[in-house]
Design a protein around this motif. Sequence first.
Motif, PDB file in Angstrom:
ATOM      1  N   ALA A 134       0.834  -1.196   0.000  1.00 15.75           N
ATOM      2  CA  ALA A 134       0.000   0.000   0.000  1.00 15.75           C
ATOM      3  C   ALA A 134       0.870   1.248   0.000  1.00 15.75           C
ATOM      4  O   ALA A 134       0.578   2.215  -0.708  1.00 15.75           O
ATOM      5  CB  ALA A 134      -0.909  -0.013   1.218  1.00 15.75           C
ATOM      6  N   LYS A 179       2.498   1.875  -3.460  1.00 15.58           N
ATOM      7  CA  LYS A 179       1.601   2.410  -4.492  1.00 15.58           C
ATOM      8  C   LYS A 179       1.617   3.921  -4.500  1.00 15.58           C
ATOM      9  O   LYS A 179       1.317   4.559  -5.504  1.00 15.58           O
ATOM     10  CB  LYS A 179       0.173   1.905  -4.242  1.00 15.58           C
ATOM     11  CG  LYS A 179       0.034   0.411  -4.491  1.00 15.58           C
ATOM     12  CD  LYS A 179      -1.184   0.096  -5.350  1.00 15.58           C
ATOM     13  CE  LYS A 179      -1.120  -1.335  -5.853  1.00 15.58           C
ATOM     14  NZ  LYS A 179      -1.382  -2.303  -4.767  1.00 15.58           N
ATOM     15  N   TYR A 222      -9.261  10.150   8.113  1.00 17.67           N
ATOM     16  CA  TYR A 222     -10.030  10.248   6.869  1.00 17.67           C
ATOM     17  C   TYR A 222     -10.809  11.557   6.840  1.00 17.67           C
ATOM     18  O   TYR A 222     -10.857  12.235   5.807  1.00 17.67           O
ATOM     19  CB  TYR A 222     -10.978   9.056   6.744  1.00 17.67           C
ATOM     20  CG  TYR A 222     -11.663   8.972   5.404  1.00 17.67           C
ATOM     21  CD1 TYR A 222     -11.066   8.295   4.344  1.00 17.67           C
ATOM     22  CD2 TYR A 222     -12.897   9.579   5.189  1.00 17.67           C
ATOM     23  CE1 TYR A 222     -11.692   8.218   3.108  1.00 17.67           C
ATOM     24  CE2 TYR A 222     -13.528   9.507   3.958  1.00 17.67           C
ATOM     25  CZ  TYR A 222     -12.920   8.826   2.922  1.00 17.67           C
ATOM     26  OH  TYR A 222     -13.538   8.750   1.700  1.00 17.67           O
ATOM     27  N   PRO A 243     -16.912   4.892   2.534  1.00 14.25           N
ATOM     28  CA  PRO A 243     -15.774   4.028   2.142  1.00 14.25           C
ATOM     29  C   PRO A 243     -14.915   3.560   3.322  1.00 14.25           C
ATOM     30  O   PRO A 243     -14.680   2.357   3.448  1.00 14.25           O
ATOM     31  CB  PRO A 243     -14.981   4.898   1.166  1.00 14.25           C
ATOM     32  CG  PRO A 243     -15.873   6.014   0.776  1.00 14.25           C
ATOM     33  CD  PRO A 243     -16.913   6.159   1.814  1.00 14.25           C
ATOM     34  N   PRO A 244     -14.451   4.465   4.209  1.00 14.19           N
ATOM     35  CA  PRO A 244     -13.633   3.936   5.312  1.00 14.19           C
ATOM     36  C   PRO A 244     -14.443   3.062   6.264  1.00 14.19           C
ATOM     37  O   PRO A 244     -13.887   2.126   6.853  1.00 14.19           O
ATOM     38  CB  PRO A 244     -13.114   5.196   6.013  1.00 14.19           C
ATOM     39  CG  PRO A 244     -14.060   6.262   5.665  1.00 14.19           C
ATOM     40  CD  PRO A 244     -14.530   5.951   4.281  1.00 14.19           C
ATOM     41  N   SER A 247     -14.444  -0.417   4.805  1.00 16.73           N
ATOM     42  CA  SER A 247     -13.149  -1.082   4.983  1.00 16.73           C
ATOM     43  C   SER A 247     -12.936  -1.503   6.427  1.00 16.73           C
ATOM     44  O   SER A 247     -12.508  -2.612   6.713  1.00 16.73           O
ATOM     45  CB  SER A 247     -12.016  -0.147   4.568  1.00 16.73           C
ATOM     46  OG  SER A 247     -12.220   0.293   3.265  1.00 16.73           O
ATOM     47  N   LYS A 306     -10.662  -6.166  -1.279  1.00 15.19           N
ATOM     48  CA  LYS A 306     -10.349  -4.760  -1.473  1.00 15.19           C
ATOM     49  C   LYS A 306     -10.582  -3.960  -0.189  1.00 15.19           C
ATOM     50  O   LYS A 306      -9.738  -3.166   0.213  1.00 15.19           O
ATOM     51  CB  LYS A 306     -11.231  -4.195  -2.592  1.00 15.19           C
ATOM     52  CG  LYS A 306     -10.450  -3.420  -3.627  1.00 15.19           C
ATOM     53  CD  LYS A 306     -11.334  -3.060  -4.786  1.00 15.19           C
ATOM     54  CE  LYS A 306     -11.152  -1.608  -5.149  1.00 15.19           C
ATOM     55  NZ  LYS A 306     -12.171  -1.196  -6.118  1.00 15.19           N
ATOM     56  N   GLN A 307     -11.725  -4.239   0.452  1.00 14.44           N
ATOM     57  CA  GLN A 307     -12.028  -3.528   1.685  1.00 14.44           C
ATOM     58  C   GLN A 307     -11.049  -3.910   2.786  1.00 14.44           C
ATOM     59  O   GLN A 307     -10.595  -3.066   3.552  1.00 14.44           O
ATOM     60  CB  GLN A 307     -13.452  -3.855   2.159  1.00 14.44           C
ATOM     61  CG  GLN A 307     -14.529  -3.020   1.517  1.00 14.44           C
ATOM     62  CD  GLN A 307     -14.842  -3.463   0.103  1.00 14.44           C
ATOM     63  OE1 GLN A 307     -14.373  -4.498  -0.344  1.00 14.44           O
ATOM     64  NE2 GLN A 307     -15.624  -2.681  -0.603  1.00 14.44           N
ATOM     65  N   VAL A 348      -7.920  -4.979   2.545  1.00 14.42           N
ATOM     66  CA  VAL A 348      -6.606  -4.398   2.324  1.00 14.42           C
ATOM     67  C   VAL A 348      -6.632  -2.895   2.563  1.00 14.42           C
ATOM     68  O   VAL A 348      -5.760  -2.338   3.224  1.00 14.42           O
ATOM     69  CB  VAL A 348      -6.101  -4.726   0.901  1.00 14.42           C
ATOM     70  CG1 VAL A 348      -4.828  -3.964   0.601  1.00 14.42           C
ATOM     71  CG2 VAL A 348      -5.868  -6.212   0.769  1.00 14.42           C
ATOM     72  N   SER A 349      -7.689  -2.220   2.068  1.00 21.07           N
ATOM     73  CA  SER A 349      -7.686  -0.767   2.257  1.00 21.07           C
ATOM     74  C   SER A 349      -7.932  -0.428   3.725  1.00 21.07           C
ATOM     75  O   SER A 349      -7.466   0.602   4.202  1.00 21.07           O
ATOM     76  CB  SER A 349      -8.705  -0.082   1.346  1.00 21.07           C
ATOM     77  OG  SER A 349     -10.000  -0.408   1.723  1.00 21.07           O
ATOM     78  N   THR A 357      -4.547  -0.513   5.288  1.00 24.55           N
ATOM     79  CA  THR A 357      -3.724   0.612   4.858  1.00 24.55           C
ATOM     80  C   THR A 357      -4.161   1.905   5.491  1.00 24.55           C
ATOM     81  O   THR A 357      -3.326   2.752   5.785  1.00 24.55           O
ATOM     82  CB  THR A 357      -3.841   0.785   3.344  1.00 24.55           C
ATOM     83  OG1 THR A 357      -4.687  -0.221   2.854  1.00 24.55           O
ATOM     84  CG2 THR A 357      -2.512   0.664   2.726  1.00 24.55           C
ATOM     85  N   LEU A 358      -5.468   2.059   5.689  1.00 18.63           N
ATOM     86  CA  LEU A 358      -5.947   3.281   6.303  1.00 18.63           C
ATOM     87  C   LEU A 358      -5.247   3.509   7.634  1.00 18.63           C
ATOM     88  O   LEU A 358      -4.965   4.618   8.026  1.00 18.63           O
ATOM     89  CB  LEU A 358      -7.454   3.179   6.568  1.00 18.63           C
ATOM     90  CG  LEU A 358      -8.367   3.421   5.382  1.00 18.63           C
ATOM     91  CD1 LEU A 358      -9.773   2.991   5.726  1.00 18.63           C
ATOM     92  CD2 LEU A 358      -8.348   4.877   5.004  1.00 18.63           C
TER      93      LEU A 358
END
Lengths: 304, 288
Positions: free
Chosen positions: A192, A195, B172, B205-206, B209, B275-276, B278-279, B282-283
């Motif tokens: 991450a 990227k 965020y 979105p957050p 995730s 996707k959720q 992993v993000s 990362t958040l």
Amino acid sequence: MSSSATRPRRSRRRRAFSRGDRLTLSIFVGIPTLLHVVLVWIPAILTILLSFTYWTGINFGDITWAGLANYDNIVTKTPAFYDALRNNVIWLLWFGFLATPAGVLLAYQIDRQIRGHKLYQSAYYLPVVLSLAVTGIIWNFMLRPDGFVNGVLGRDIDNAISFFGNYDINIYVIMVMASWRHIGYIMLLYLAGLKAIDPTLREAAAIDGATEWATFRKIILPAMRPVNIIVIVITIIESLRAFDMVYVIYGTSAGLPILGILVFQNIAGEGASMKGAAYAVILFVLSIGPIIAYLRQQFREDVS
Amino acid sequence: MTPLRDSQVLKDRAISIFIGAFAMLWVFPILWTLWSSFRPYKEIRARGTFSMPEEFGIFNYTDAISRMQLPTYLWNSFIITIPAVFLTLVFGSLIAFVVSRYSFKFNVGMLLLFTAGNLLPAQLVFIPVFKLYLNIGDVVGDRRFLYDSPWGVVLIHVAFQMGFATFVLSSYMKTIPKEISESALVDGASVLRHYWNVMLPLLRPPLASLAVLMTTWIYNDFFWALVLMSTDKKRPITSALGRLQGEFVTDYNLLAAGAIIAALPTLIVFFVLRKQFVSGLTLGSTKG
């Protein structure tokens, strides 16, 4: 946040709160904070205080002051403490010098979109979502006396290698299992971050004829500083707090002493004593450094 | 230039093969467990680890479901995980909202309190929490009000994970322009409407995730259900697996089926919601 321009606006806004708004705001902040403080911070402080007492954990009246006796007992009379410390240090060195760098390099290669990178990424990521309890069972399948590895080595159940029972090797066996999960986790975190790196940096390096290794060391690593700190902190904290996987394989018995298991043995169930609290405090003190490093990294903008 | 390129291509191919070989090694234990879960253990004992299957089917799964009572444990997991994730997100978003949208003096301090609290070792808080639960139970007249109850486990998860959620959501929110809030205030929106109608939709979105990440973490948690519950039948599946492993140690392949069933919800996360997941990770690690 500290600029003076926000001052007047702040006071204007505060005046604008109606009574209802003020009530809403105090509920919004109050309930979560109460829960968090009562179940996390106050117990943490109490455990630190209790670690200086004798108590069986039943009647509050029985608490007596012990001074440093619990710590003294651990340090001078408990050989298992040093075994655990040794194992946690091995854990940390293994993660620090093998698993974490492997995860970082893996992320770097996958980020370069080598052939098959999508498939590879999924393969390494899969163990991350599994619970450590499931991981324990899966690896037992590989390593038990009539498991896969002994089968490949051509050993039948009578002269099988005891991967979990042999004290000379079992910490390394556990390390392989733990790395199975840790490498994928670090890879995901690092990917991450990668990227977000400007691809032109890398192209410029390639045009200048820099080797892959030089590009990684001189360009990628410095640019990834914030993520590097997080990854190092996670590595240290996970190494110190390891518990689930060892518990799943050995239970509470002294099959493989590590700090997390020693705490558990002394605080849970019948034999509760404040020696357990002292162990927990030791665990906490060892992780203060990484915690502060993490907070400093995350709050750098807010504080300055 | 060209010879360098060529050697790089060759090198990349070698790297790809190397990483690919390890990738196969990585998934192999799971595939082997899966394969074994379709075979009876007695056949393996009789004919060896690498024997070709004579019997092959889902009998271990049906057996695991009935003899290990896995549906009960799965249900226990759900009634702990779902409320815990929900409350974590509600509380985390409330604190993050106030801290990032209203300028109070204690904002940074609050964020620090929650973020640092999230990093404390679980073992450090266990003894007092355990005592507190028992005492609250005595006060309300039901010893198992919080101790040995799903709600007790839910609350401790919420208290801990809230710190992470608050941190992630407030970073965020800092990326959402202040003008949006300002226009809501000019329109005379109350704090409640500002949160519910203005901020919450933007946080989708957050929140998605975080929900996926928290579900995986709380579902996979082992420690809290182990120490705060004494009735085995109330435990979530992750903690129950430890005991089942002892009880069914004589039938390993049955246990394999049990482990695969226990892993199913997280495998769904892996295949459908990656996707959720992993993000979400990362958040938390890279700001914003």
